[in-house]
Write a protein that holds these residues in place. Structure first.
Motif, short mmCIF file in Angstrom:
data_model
loop_
_atom_site.label_atom_id
_atom_site.label_comp_id
_atom_site.label_asym_id
_atom_site.label_seq_id
_atom_site.Cartn_x
_atom_site.Cartn_y
_atom_site.Cartn_z
N MET A 1 0.85 -1.17 0.00
CA MET A 1 0.00 0.00 0.00
C MET A 1 0.90 1.23 0.00
O MET A 1 1.75 1.36 0.87
CB MET A 1 -0.89 0.00 1.24
CG MET A 1 -1.90 -1.12 1.26
SD MET A 1 -3.01 -1.07 2.69
CE MET A 1 -1.86 -1.45 4.01
N VAL A 4 1.02 4.08 3.24
CA VAL A 4 0.33 3.63 4.44
C VAL A 4 0.62 2.15 4.63
O VAL A 4 0.60 1.38 3.68
CB VAL A 4 -1.20 3.83 4.31
CG1 VAL A 4 -1.92 3.35 5.55
CG2 VAL A 4 -1.55 5.28 4.04
N ASP A 8 -0.84 1.34 10.27
CA ASP A 8 -1.52 2.63 10.14
C ASP A 8 -3.01 2.43 9.84
O ASP A 8 -3.86 3.12 10.41
CB ASP A 8 -0.89 3.47 9.02
CG ASP A 8 0.54 3.89 9.33
OD1 ASP A 8 0.89 3.97 10.53
OD2 ASP A 8 1.29 4.13 8.38
N VAL A 9 -3.32 1.50 8.96
CA VAL A 9 -4.71 1.22 8.62
C VAL A 9 -5.48 0.74 9.85
O VAL A 9 -6.58 1.20 10.13
CB VAL A 9 -4.82 0.18 7.47
CG1 VAL A 9 -6.26 -0.28 7.28
CG2 VAL A 9 -4.25 0.74 6.18
N LEU A 13 -8.69 2.62 11.51
CA LEU A 13 -9.98 1.95 11.68
C LEU A 13 -10.46 2.04 13.12
O LEU A 13 -11.63 2.31 13.38
CB LEU A 13 -9.87 0.48 11.27
CG LEU A 13 -9.78 0.20 9.78
CD1 LEU A 13 -9.46 -1.28 9.55
CD2 LEU A 13 -11.05 0.60 9.07
#
Length: 71
Positions: A1, A4, A8-9, A13
């Motif tokens: 990605m 990111v 980080d994702v 979330l």
């Protein structure tokens, strides 16, 4: 990605009000001690290591769904 990573994702979330309770399970090629993984990112609820094992994936999904609050 691009720009990111998975950590980080997961953090993003967990910061969202409607998504904070949704379990995050990551697939990784890295081999770490599970306690070390938890120290790295508390926003991640589980890890599945490659090579993927279909039974393990199903088990993780069932366990993660069992942790969700019933509405």
């Amino acid at each position: 990605m691009p720009k990111v990573n998975g950590h980080d994702v997961a953090r993003l979330l967990k910061m969202q009000e409607g998504l904070a309770a949704v379990p995050v399970v990551m697939i990784t090629a890295r081999r770490f001690d599970m306690s070390l993984k938890r120290e790295i990112n508390n926003d991640i609820d589980g890890f599945i290591e490659k090579p993927l094992d279909q039974a393990k994936i199903i088990q993780m999904i069932e366990e993660a769904c069992g942790q969700l609050p019933l509405k």
